[in-house]
Design a protein around this motif. Sequence first.
Motif, short mmCIF file in Angstrom:
data_model
loop_
_atom_site.label_atom_id
_atom_site.label_comp_id
_atom_site.label_asym_id
_atom_site.label_seq_id
_atom_site.Cartn_x
_atom_site.Cartn_y
_atom_site.Cartn_z
N GLY A 112 0.81 -1.21 0.00
CA GLY A 112 0.00 0.00 0.00
C GLY A 112 0.85 1.27 0.00
N TRP A 113 2.05 1.16 0.55
CA TRP A 113 2.93 2.33 0.59
C TRP A 113 3.24 2.86 -0.81
CZ3 TRP A 113 7.80 2.99 -1.51
CH2 TRP A 113 8.36 1.86 -2.12
N LYS A 114 3.19 1.93 -1.80
CA LYS A 114 3.52 2.35 -3.17
C LYS A 114 2.50 3.36 -3.70
CE LYS A 114 4.85 -0.35 -6.47
NZ LYS A 114 5.16 -1.47 -7.41
N ILE A 115 1.28 3.30 -3.18
CA ILE A 115 0.27 4.27 -3.61
C ILE A 115 0.75 5.67 -3.20
CG2 ILE A 115 -2.12 5.00 -3.34
CD1 ILE A 115 -2.70 2.05 -2.47
N GLU A 116 1.17 5.75 -1.95
CA GLU A 116 1.66 7.03 -1.43
C GLU A 116 2.89 7.49 -2.22
OE1 GLU A 116 0.75 9.45 2.17
OE2 GLU A 116 -0.26 7.95 0.98
N ALA A 117 3.80 6.55 -2.48
CA ALA A 117 5.01 6.90 -3.22
C ALA A 117 4.67 7.35 -4.64
CB ALA A 117 5.97 5.71 -3.26
N ALA A 118 3.69 6.67 -5.25
CA ALA A 118 3.30 7.04 -6.61
C ALA A 118 2.64 8.41 -6.62
CB ALA A 118 2.36 5.99 -7.20
N ILE A 119 1.87 8.70 -5.58
CA ILE A 119 1.29 10.05 -5.46
C ILE A 119 2.42 11.09 -5.41
CG2 ILE A 119 0.06 11.60 -3.88
CD1 ILE A 119 -1.71 9.13 -3.13
N GLY A 120 3.45 10.76 -4.64
CA GLY A 120 4.58 11.67 -4.52
C GLY A 120 5.31 11.85 -5.83
N VAL A 121 5.57 10.75 -6.51
CA VAL A 121 6.29 10.82 -7.79
C VAL A 121 5.44 11.57 -8.81
CG1 VAL A 121 7.15 9.40 -9.70
CG2 VAL A 121 7.69 8.76 -7.35
N LEU A 122 4.14 11.28 -8.79
CA LEU A 122 3.24 11.97 -9.73
C LEU A 122 3.23 13.48 -9.43
CD1 LEU A 122 -0.41 10.83 -10.55
CD2 LEU A 122 0.39 13.16 -10.74
N ARG A 123 3.15 13.82 -8.16
CA ARG A 123 3.10 15.24 -7.80
C ARG A 123 4.36 15.95 -8.31
NH1 ARG A 123 4.44 19.26 -5.36
NH2 ARG A 123 6.33 18.24 -4.60
N GLN A 124 5.49 15.30 -8.13
CA GLN A 124 6.75 15.91 -8.56
C GLN A 124 6.80 16.04 -10.08
OE1 GLN A 124 9.78 13.50 -6.68
NE2 GLN A 124 9.18 14.16 -4.63
N SER A 125 6.28 15.02 -10.75
CA SER A 125 6.27 15.04 -12.21
C SER A 125 5.32 16.13 -12.72
CB SER A 125 5.88 13.65 -12.71
OG SER A 125 5.16 13.70 -13.90
N LEU A 126 4.15 16.20 -12.11
CA LEU A 126 3.17 17.22 -12.52
C LEU A 126 3.71 18.62 -12.26
CD1 LEU A 126 0.38 18.20 -13.40
CD2 LEU A 126 -0.51 17.60 -11.14
N GLN A 127 4.29 18.80 -11.10
CA GLN A 127 4.83 20.11 -10.76
C GLN A 127 5.94 20.50 -11.74
OE1 GLN A 127 3.56 22.11 -8.06
NE2 GLN A 127 4.58 23.54 -9.45
N ALA A 128 6.81 19.54 -12.05
CA ALA A 128 7.91 19.83 -12.96
C ALA A 128 7.39 20.18 -14.35
CB ALA A 128 8.86 18.64 -13.04
N ALA A 129 6.34 19.50 -14.78
CA ALA A 129 5.76 19.82 -16.09
C ALA A 129 5.14 21.21 -16.06
CB ALA A 129 4.72 18.76 -16.48
N LEU A 130 4.43 21.52 -14.97
CA LEU A 130 3.83 22.87 -14.84
C LEU A 130 4.91 23.95 -14.82
CD1 LEU A 130 1.08 22.14 -12.15
CD2 LEU A 130 0.67 22.94 -14.49
N ASP A 131 6.04 23.62 -14.23
CA ASP A 131 7.10 24.63 -14.09
C ASP A 131 7.86 24.88 -15.39
OD1 ASP A 131 6.42 24.91 -11.48
OD2 ASP A 131 8.08 23.72 -10.66
N GLN A 132 7.66 24.00 -16.38
CA GLN A 132 8.36 24.23 -17.65
C GLN A 132 7.75 25.45 -18.33
OE1 GLN A 132 8.56 20.68 -20.06
NE2 GLN A 132 9.40 19.47 -18.38
N PRO A 133 8.58 26.20 -19.05
CA PRO A 133 8.04 27.38 -19.74
C PRO A 133 7.02 26.96 -20.79
CG PRO A 133 10.31 26.94 -20.42
CD PRO A 133 10.00 26.01 -19.29
N TYR A 134 6.05 27.82 -21.05
CA TYR A 134 5.05 27.46 -22.03
C TYR A 134 4.80 28.63 -22.96
CZ TYR A 134 2.05 30.00 -18.80
OH TYR A 134 1.53 30.95 -17.99
N GLY A 135 4.37 28.31 -24.12
CA GLY A 135 3.99 29.32 -25.08
C GLY A 135 2.77 28.81 -25.79
N PRO A 136 2.45 29.34 -26.92
CA PRO A 136 1.27 28.91 -27.64
C PRO A 136 1.29 27.40 -27.92
CG PRO A 136 2.20 30.89 -28.62
CD PRO A 136 3.14 30.46 -27.56
N ALA A 137 2.50 26.86 -28.08
CA ALA A 137 2.55 25.45 -28.47
C ALA A 137 2.91 24.53 -27.32
CB ALA A 137 3.54 25.26 -29.61
#
Lengths: 152, 1140
Positions: free
Chosen positions: B1114-1139
Amino acid sequence: MVDMSLSINGRVEHYRVTTGEMLIDILRRSGLTGTKDGCRRGECGACTVLVGGRAVLSCLTFAQAVSAPVETVEGLAGEATAFREALADLGGFQCGYCTSGMVVRAISLIREGLQDDDGELRHRMAGNLCRCTGYQGILNALRVAAGAQEVA
Amino acid sequence: MNLRAPDPAITQLPAIRHPEWEARTTGAIAYARDIFPDGMLVGRILRSPHAHARIVAIDVTAARRAPGVAAVLTDADMGGRSYRDYGQGDRPPLARGRVSFFGQEIAVVAAETEEQADAALALIEVTYEILASATTLAEATAPNAAAAYPERAPDNVATRADREFGNLSAARARAPHTARARYTYGIQAHACMEPQSTVAQWHEASGVLDIWAPTQSPRNVRGEIAHMLGLEPDKVRLHRVAVGGDFGSRVKASDIEVLAGALAIAAGRPVGIRLSRADEFAFNKRQHGSEIDLATGYDDEGNIAWRAADTTIENGAFIHGGSNMMNYASILMGSQYRLEGAVMRGRSIYTNRRPGGAFRGAGGPQAAFAIESQMDEIAGQLGMDPIDLRLRNLNRTGDTTITGWEIASSHAAECLMEVRKRLGWDAAQALASSGRGVGIALAMHVSGAIVAPATGRAEAVVEIGHNGGITLFSGCADPGTGEYAVIAQLCAQELGVAAEDILVEAMDTATTPYDPGAGSSRGTMITGGAVLAASRELADLLRGEAAGRFGCDPAQILLSGGVASFGGRSVSLGELAAGHPDSAAGVLRVHRETVVETPVVPMTHEDSAVGNLSPAYSFAVHGVEVEVDRETGAVKVLRVVAAHDAGTVVNPVGADGQVVGGVVMGLGAALGEQLLYLDGRPLVTGYGDYPMPRTTEAPPVEVVFVGDASPRGPLGAKSISEVALMPIAAAVANAVAHATGIRVRSLPITPDKIIGAGPGPRIASLWGRPDRWWSAAVRRAYPTGLFWALDRWGPRRGGGSLSPNGRRPGKIENHVFPATSRDAVAALLGHHAARPAGGATDLVVAREQGLCPATTIVALTSCPDLRACAADADGTLVIGAAATLRETAEALRTLGQTGDLALAETIGAIATPQIREMATVAGNLCQDKRCWFYRNGFDCFKRAGAGRPCYAVVGDHRYFHAVLGAGRCQAITPSDLATTLTALEAIVVVEDRAGQRQVAMGDFYRGPGEPALAEGEIVHSIRIPAAARMSSVSFRKLTLTSDGFAIVSACTRLERDGEGRIIKCRIVLGGIANTPFRARRSEALVAGRLQHGVNVAEAANAWAIDAHPLANNGWKIEAAIGVLRQSLQAALDQPYGPAG
């Protein structure tokens, strides 16, 4: 059985190869026992050799698939003198079983041009396991041999 | 030992190169594996497929008659002897009437070839009657447990010790507080880089048996071989070979030296037995399991008054080093600090599991982990600085412990102060619970435990010829400890020559004098002591001779630079040697035996063990700084400071190396290494599943030696190599506690133990999820008998893979190298049992594991049309199926779109540089599942058919099994590329006889690591749409080592407009379901929102409601939430433009 010619450490010779035979077995039965079998699963790096100048695992390389020149620790020892001396001076080997693979891998990195970044260097050496040294002497020797600053 | 007092001013000798440095770095030196006598036969072992069974009958007739077979032996041929080991005599050379662990040696065969030997093994018929077994400490110590070794221990207690030291009742009276806890240590593998090997050759005429085998204790192994084969010890010659690591595993005979010797005698031909890496992990010695229940009494000021410990050691099926470990751990816990009283109880327990053996530290690391973890817990209770608490309770120079240890020198306090300073301890205290933290721990250790006369005695021979050549003969061996350098250095110091000028003749039992071998850190003390004494005696002879010539007092003669000199005159040592009246044929020779002065302190479980166990005691303090990712549970060690009081440092390069190597081996125990089993069957049979540190996990280690020459020991030297391993694990646990507030008392500290300490995620009740009812019901039924029934009675397709001897893959008959993908498809269809191969990095391994019976290999890397990697006119990226990972990553970096770079980064996180050089893109996608039950021969549902169970449900599934959606099989798809390519909405182009078809990446798998490809179909290429390439993509992965498969991984892809609105979101998780899992609930909370309106935590959590974990993952659920959060945050933090 297949007859094939292989360039090993600059000498081109004919070898009788069994279908499915691995490069490591050709090397070791030809007297080049410096290439070590540490796991035969591609997990430890002790069997690393250069094929066409690229560091690969001879335990997972089908001999028949090899067309480029092969270089082993025996052929690279001279080129690796500075690295080997640094290993001796900085504690870069203990039992010596992983050392052949380390030497071959190090030469491929030195030829490619070494990055100064410590994390990058560690990542590029991560395919070679050592149980004795804790790697510090090996990495320091690599930096010294590549003329880079020793970071410790 | 008659040694002059060392000069306290000399704390370090000059650095030298190891005598074998040239041979050890050019590949020239021969290990036992490199010895090939003419006519050598292959020796192979038949092993038990059961944890416990009576052998009703063994029939070897057919095997003896098989082609190429020269000898077949069972216990009936072995003379009824048992190994002496540590005096227990409970280990037969081959199973005797009973097999008592999975993998036990039953019979051995010598044949001309491996294939013939294996064919003969298959002809040996063994009839078993299965017996009840106890394969774990918990099972063996439960009430009414099955007896693992009924003749010796009906209650499984092999040995028991009960010792009281000092005045316990007085100590209790002055200690108002008690700390009490259980500390456990994962079972480490020695994991020597050289797998165990032996070559034996019998000389009928002389009756001499030649042996080439790795060991740090040649006399020990030789003696055991002689004893087991009924030979005189001097008729067994153990040759000098390079020793590819020992760490205790080779200090006593393993199982194969005697068997190789017996086969060589029976066959009259040389025989070599070479264990594979899988054999080494599964069937060679390991560390014993351990549990320590430790209680400590202390007062308000932090004075430790007493300790009480119950030490339980899991021996395995034979005691081997288990009782020794129990005794040493117990006594060390009564010795490490000033105590008034202690009670130390211990038991060593038989189990039906592969026996352990000696392991570097012999219980010291386990004891240190317990004591030093508890010291920090006590400091926490008292609100005291942990270093101050230790300083208050240290043994000091001149103390005698309640166990009788005489501390002739201790610089432990200086060690503590050095670490305090160099670690920046005081400033780092502010880090508490910040995710970063520091920890320290201390250890003390013997410099040779003098438990029997033989362990305190050694001989050495030094000779010098008329030309000045010096040869040093010692029976020691150097498995990497640097012992040859140490003895050369000691000899050189006395004779005034360079260490490099001394020829070291070692190890060969026919040419070197008695040596007890390395063990309990005695190498420098005992062997070095003998070498020093012999060298000193030779130096005195040379001085005497020179004094006669110069007419002066011998004490006035200076030996230096290879000459003896006085008053401006000098004469060469060679000339002195030749002229000495004791010289023979121009050679002056000294043969000395030395015995340590300390009396012997026997330490079996029946002894009080009170007394001065060792001539000198070493101390070490390790300090670490760690960073803990509270979201994923990952612990990273940032740096280590190791301060050692080792007396005089004789071999600086080696000493430093022993410390760094010991620290890193201890970090492995702290953070990942553990051998795991199910019903006594090993789950770990390779480095891939054994997270010992790689370069990427080993931190920088700052080594500092403090103190000065010890009054005892050669030139004032004390031990290093074992104490270097001892404190580090507790230092890490203490640092983790400092960083997080979480106290982990059970090693290794894998992420589950950090995450598992939290409340856990919210998961939907099963009541509302009828699609999960069937799985839930089956899982519940497993422990109540369903598993047992399926395991025992479920029909096996093919069958026999349960055998620990493996199923040798059929020969590869054809290796085809087609020129185009069309030809490849034709070749696959044109051959029976044909398989395509990319880099073959998984195929070769899977074949050995009995998972790929192909007889024709069709190489895809020879097809240029499968290797292209380029962008189409419309921006679609096409990656050839047979492009290597390295080529692909380079091409992606050149192309340089954000999505390309993320894919390159994903590739960079896969395996190792060498694997990436060889493995291909399609090979990575198509690799088989890594489930360690499936891979290690458990006849599971996937391996052996529908009637079989899934072993992961009941076995250890903490890391690499699914937590969501799994049905009968809990395995996961191991490919990281699959995770990222699914997020990139890549298209897989499949080629078959008819042409090409396209499959969406999301539909590519029908099961874990099971691509939807039919016979004769290959992956042609991967197409990544232009829009995906230009989006923001981030891949994150949790592993135990940098080359490890993902425990969990996440890839987030965002397409955003110019205002930062998320037009499209793809979130894919790896490692949590059978196949890459699209977290649609999470995507829904991201898509359509503005960049800053995304609640990252909420989105990261959303998918978890659908999880259905197994009992312990069950701990893997928590770890996956953590990894996902970090991945999502990193994607959000990337610069963005029209494309993007």
